[in-house]
Design an enzyme around this catalytic site. Structure first.
Site, PDB file in Angstrom:
ATOM      1  NE  ARG A  71      -4.171  -1.741   2.224  1.00  0.00           N
ATOM      2  CZ  ARG A  71      -4.466  -3.018   2.383  1.00  0.00           C
ATOM      3  NH1 ARG A  71      -3.464  -3.842   2.385  1.00  0.00           N
ATOM      4  NH2 ARG A  71      -5.302  -3.775   2.101  1.00  0.00           N
ATOM      5  CB  SER A 107     -19.637 -13.554  12.737  1.00  0.00           C
ATOM      6  OG  SER A 107     -19.034 -12.699  12.022  1.00  0.00           O
ATOM      7  CE  LYS A 163     -13.613 -17.835  15.329  1.00  0.00           C
ATOM      8  NZ  LYS A 163     -12.807 -16.868  14.958  1.00  0.00           N
ATOM      9  CB  SER A 205     -17.795  -0.953   2.638  1.00  0.00           C
ATOM     10  OG  SER A 205     -16.991  -1.910   2.950  1.00  0.00           O
ATOM     11  CE  LYS A 224     -16.711   3.685   6.172  1.00  0.00           C
ATOM     12  NZ  LYS A 224     -15.776   3.943   7.779  1.00  0.00           N
TER      13      LYS A 224
END
Length: 405
Positions: A21, A137, A156, A189, A248
């Site tokens: 990045r 989840s 989980k 997103s 945002k």
């Protein structure tokens, strides 16, 4: 032990995979969103158009917000001066939490320094409070939700993305006496799809589970007053805990949860990520109050935002560019390779003055690398046409062959 060699090897690995990045050094131009100034290596500057900002409505440049922040800093100064428990709760924080609770039609809200911290702190704390806490989840949940559940040390189960039949299978197989928390997002997103909220609410009722909903990419953008997808679908009263962000659509910084007063009080009392963190600066809280009030009362912004997203998708399809299917304002453009993705991004920036960051693994699965375009009400037709022409030229010049979008 050669410590430095290990750090070098780690960085070299990322570079070799084509997903290193590079941060763009940007200076936004007040009052001229989405225009910005980009400082290149060597110190020279260039004007660019930003196409990947999460300031979805340009509220970070709105005069109403800026005026409120100037007034606040003139009144009380810069920082909060402490944690919320020790001298860091100001009138601005109290007003903001009241405004957020009202936005989501909930009894109470709790501020955090970011949406990430709000997710991590709240989810990890739930397992400290609820006996035998079991999480369900969605497989594409944000990293902050994954980390919060991991840190909770609760049981989980991961259900396939938006697959409510798989979710029910997991719920059926769980201990009927266990506390159950279903965690999902409203708007995902990177793909722009929407979680199956109605079906999840029905399953939560059937199996006596709590619902934890991340609305960070929906608050301000959907619903009659901008409370998110849950408001748009008339489900706010069936969602137990809502996570949101100020960073945002509201154009600032910070995160929060909204819920009934008892749940909020319990998280406030037990979550280390809240208790031991310096409070948001009052100037940010003041700006957020102004932004939320403005967005709540200006549905036209949401209408414009959706129109702009639809317009861009249409232009990309007409140019035979691989825009991915999306039900929301997110406009993903599939590249499918990290090296090519960065090459497209670099060419757009250097040759056309268009800034859009490449999205690579681990943010998205390998082989689905993409550009994530986020048009705002301030991206006009001229900017869109320039973007599409530039993309088509870059695609052809680099000979990119992407998977079917």
């Amino acid at each position: 032990m050669d410590y430095k060699a290990h750090f070098q090897a780690a960085v070299d690995t990322v570079k070799a995979e084509g997903r290193y990045r590079v941060f763009a050094d940007l200076r936004r131009k007040r009052g001229h969103f989405p225009q910005a100034n980009w400082r290149k290596d060597g110190g020279s500057d260039r004007d660019v158009v930003v196409w990947c900002s999460n300031d979805y409505l340009g509220m970070g440049q709105n005069p109403v917000v800026l005026d409120a922040m100037h007034d606040a800093i003139a009144e009380v100064g810069a920082g909060a001066g402490g944690t919320r428990n020790i001298a860091g709760t100001t009138r601005f924080h109290v007003r903001l939490e009241e405004e957020l609770a009202d936005l989501h039609h909930k009894q109470s809200a709790l501020l955090f320094t970011s949406g990430y911290i709000a997710n991590e702190a709240t989810l990890s704390t739930l397992a400290r409070i609820l006996p035998n806490c079991t999480f369900f989840s969605d497989s594409l949940n944000h990293a902050s939700m994954i980390e919060g559940i991991r840190r909770s040390k609760g049981t989980k189960h991961i259900w396939r993305h938006n697959d409510v039949e798989h979710l029910e299978e997991l719920l059926q197989g769980a201990d009927p006496d266990a506390s159950k928390v279903i965690a999902l997002e409203s708007v995902y997103s990177m793909d722009g799809d929407v979680g199956p909220l109605h079906e999840v609410c029905d399953l939560a009722d059937k199996y006596n589970a709590l619902i934890y909903l991340d609305e960070v990419h929906a608050v301000g953008l959907y619903g009659e007053r901008g409370a998110g997808i849950a408001e748009r679908e008339g489900l706010v009263d069936r969602i137990h805990i809502i996570n949101g962000t100020l960073g945002k659509a509201f154009g600032l910084m910070g995160g929060y949860i909204a819920s009934d007063s008892l749940i909020v009080d319990a998280i406030r009392s037990y979550a280390p990520g809240f208790i031991f963190t310096t409070a948001l600066a009052p100037v940010l809280a003041a700006g957020a109050v102004a932004s939320i009030k403005y967005v709540k009362n200006n549905n036209g912004l949401r209408v414009q935002h959706q129109e702009r997203a639809l317009r861009l998708k249409t232009l990309l399809r007409e140019a035979d560019l691989p825009v991915m299917a999306s039900d929301t304002h997110v406009v993903p453009l599939l590249v499918g390779d990290p090296v090519s993705c960065k090459a497209v991004s670099d060419s757009l920036l250097l040759d056309y003055g268009i800034y859009v960051q490449p999205i690579n693994y681990p943010t998205v699965p390998k082989g689905t690398e993409r550009l994530r375009l986020t048009p705002s009400p301030l991206h006009d037709d001229v900017l869109m046409e320039r973007l599409v022409v530039a993309l088509r030229e870059v695609w052809d010049r680099l000979g990119i062959v992407a998977k079917a979008a």
